[in-house]
Design an enzyme around this catalytic site. Structure first.
Site, mmCIF file in Angstrom:
data_model
loop_
_atom_site.group_PDB
_atom_site.id
_atom_site.type_symbol
_atom_site.label_atom_id
_atom_site.label_comp_id
_atom_site.label_asym_id
_atom_site.label_seq_id
_atom_site.Cartn_x
_atom_site.Cartn_y
_atom_site.Cartn_z
ATOM 1 N N ARG A 244 0.882 -1.134 0.192
ATOM 2 C CA ARG A 244 -0.128 0.009 -0.137
ATOM 3 C C ARG A 244 0.851 1.322 0.098
ATOM 4 O O ARG A 244 2.055 1.151 0.393
ATOM 5 C CB ARG A 244 -0.856 -0.159 1.294
ATOM 6 C CG ARG A 244 -2.096 -1.096 1.038
ATOM 7 C CD ARG A 244 -3.211 -0.762 0.374
ATOM 8 N NE ARG A 244 -4.391 -1.638 0.233
ATOM 9 C CZ ARG A 244 -4.240 -2.722 -0.418
ATOM 10 N NH1 ARG A 244 -3.333 -2.918 -1.170
ATOM 11 N NH2 ARG A 244 -5.329 -3.447 -0.448
ATOM 12 N N GLU A 273 -3.834 7.823 -3.496
ATOM 13 C CA GLU A 273 -4.089 7.415 -4.941
ATOM 14 C C GLU A 273 -5.619 8.202 -5.011
ATOM 15 O O GLU A 273 -6.400 8.470 -4.103
ATOM 16 C CB GLU A 273 -4.464 6.018 -4.830
ATOM 17 C CG GLU A 273 -3.186 5.231 -4.995
ATOM 18 C CD GLU A 273 -3.074 3.691 -4.986
ATOM 19 O OE1 GLU A 273 -4.465 3.242 -4.945
ATOM 20 O OE2 GLU A 273 -2.164 2.917 -4.572
ATOM 21 N N HIS A 291 -2.021 1.016 -9.582
ATOM 22 C CA HIS A 291 -2.693 -0.215 -8.633
ATOM 23 C C HIS A 291 -3.355 -1.329 -9.329
ATOM 24 O O HIS A 291 -4.215 -1.866 -9.293
ATOM 25 C CB HIS A 291 -3.592 0.571 -7.518
ATOM 26 C CG HIS A 291 -3.894 -0.308 -6.323
ATOM 27 N ND1 HIS A 291 -3.837 0.331 -5.236
ATOM 28 C CD2 HIS A 291 -3.825 -1.788 -6.145
ATOM 29 C CE1 HIS A 291 -4.073 -0.699 -4.324
ATOM 30 N NE2 HIS A 291 -4.031 -1.748 -4.769
#
Lengths: 327, 327
Positions: A244, A273, A291
């Protein structure tokens, strides 16, 4: 979706409460409406009995990494089990689930092969300048025999894995086949693993050329990769993040990449993000992606099977797969 | 270089004849002028006694894949040994060397790890859309949860290796660690290898999802990957070429990629380098790079050591490394 909801509103199909951020839709789970009375707080129009039925729903499906707080759970007092569909856990208030005795499942290993494959792909791309070479060719260029950027060998590098779980152990196995050596950091030394263990990430980083970040994001691992770790990695070391974004202090990472204080990075995840730091766009030693490490039809099929199985298992009182330990 | 040549012109250092295309320079071999009287046909100014001395030179260094023909050898009647510095052999007229009893060496395994690493990187990049994702992010985009290009799993794919030599066997070992299955084609079945063998590339291709082309380019392997092989691979199969461009019928490859008749390609080499077909520039399932699979300082250091050792071994009458079998 709306039509299906209405057909089912008086059916005897078991109640399934959805929990989702509006940005996550149900396209991955086409089977839901044929098997359950789906209670979706974001359905339009809403289920006419949502307010009543949601109070008695025993099973919740949490879609993707939608945040699930203690306050959310207060609204649904009958929930006994939350079936998750994300590999991460940081979106769950696990302490609240524990207090209420709620079982929680995750995506488990559904994505692990894909994420490990992707991490290795990013490492090779950064070290060997694959994407940079592609841009070079697409620009109509061809290198002369001097002055072209040289990549750096993959074979023989020292790989440091931050988080030797289902993804990290798969990354280790893959990179060993390239003649890399592996060591790791995790919460505890793993007794069944022979790779050298470092109890802190700075020491791991000092002894690594490639740092692969693939642990879960928790309060303890927030910014686990900070300036000290990156300084220890040094200007020939590279970082790959498939965990992450907030595992890395992104501000610091950007500064050190721009100054050449670390050797490169392959980043599939970002701290805020969909924001990606534009300073990284022009660096040939940085590979960025949106991602996408889990984005394959194969992963989705495995996830759908896992979720479908867990939803059925709950009502049949059978064992759940990928249950999250809450103690 | 010119200065060094003049210093050495009257020295007693052993004669070393260079053979090189003007586009390949000597920057990889900085030690030459301190150990040898270097006879370089492209030196400026030329060695004043080049015409005479080159007739008596016994040792030739062929720089990179410079073409060495029978006519070239006619000019240098005393040559007994050609030390090569390229992994390929197609630039040598090996039959002419054999007739004259000239020993030939190549770069041997110096590049094999790097080329194998790179081939795996290209395969992951193509299947998982790494470079395409990078372009996407650099364009300031972020995928919604529908409509974004999905990659395809690496794990579990069937890999077909065309040429199971020092590179191909390393590719096989690496991709097995991803949970891929491996089979191969080569001139002959290898008795010490347990991977399934196909005696023709069409059958190999029919049974593969990823075709990795890493055999030597010879008269027999020119266009070994033609329309029939690519048709057998099919629209979900991908091709990776880290061998030589002319192993593939590039015209046919471009047509089939543009029409979507094969699933993608990772190409580090091209049939008419430095020309790269522009039709491929806009395809997200194609990754192109400028013959860079060997371009690492590590490979160059290994090559320099090999070449230095072979030049010394010749004069010391010691065994040569990476000698090419000429029968």
């Amino acid at each position: 979706m709306a039509a299906a909801t209405h057909e089912n509103q008086t059916s005897n199909l078991p109640l399934l409460l959805l929990h989702r951020s509006p940005k996550y839709n149900l396209s991955f789970f086409p089977f839901l409406h044929t098997k359950y009375t789906v209670l979706d707080p974001h359905a339009a129009p809403p289920h006419p009995s949502f307010a009543t039925l949601s109070k008695s729903a025993r099973l919740m499906l949490c879609v993707g990494p939608s945040t699930l707080t203690s306050d959310d759970l207060d609204q649904y007092p009958a929930v006994e089990c939350v079936v998750g569909s994300s590999a991460g856990l940081n979106h769950f208030d696990l302490a609240a689930c524990r207090r209420r005795g709620i079982l929680v499942t995750s995506a488990g290993d559904s994505f692990s092969d894909d994420v490990a494959d992707y991490a290795v792909g990013l490492a090779i791309d950064v070290l060997r300048r694959v994407s940079a070479g592609h841009r070079f060719v697409r620009a109509g260029s061809w290198p002369g025999h001097e002055g072209y950027m040289l990549g750096s060998k993959v074979s023989g590098k020292r790989v440091g894995i931050v988080g030797l779980g289902s993804i990290g152990s798969r990354v280790a196995k893959r990179l060993e086949s390239f003649g890399c050596s592996v060591s790791y950091n995790s919460r505890k030394k793993k007794s069944h693993v022979s790779y050298p263990y470092y109890d802190n990430v700075v020491d791991l980083s000092s002894n690594s050329d490639i740092l692969i970040v693939c642990c879960a994001l928790t309060d303890e691992t927030y910014h686990v990769i900070g300036k000290d770790v990156m300084t220890a990695l040094g200007k020939n070391g590279i970082i790959v993040n498939v965990g992450r974004g907030a595992l890395i202090d992104e501000n610091e990472l950007v500064k050190m990449l721009v100054r050449g204080e670390i050797g490169g990075a392959g980043l599939d995840v970002f701290e805020h993000e969909p924001h990606v730091p534009e300073e990284l766009f022009t660096l040939d030693n940085v590979v960025l992606s949106p991602h996408q490490a889990v984005l394959t039809p194969g992963s989705f099929a495995a996830l759908e099977e896992l979720v479908r199985g867990n939803l059925e298992a709950f009502f049949l009182k059978k064992p759940l797969r990928a249950e999250v330990g809450l103690d």
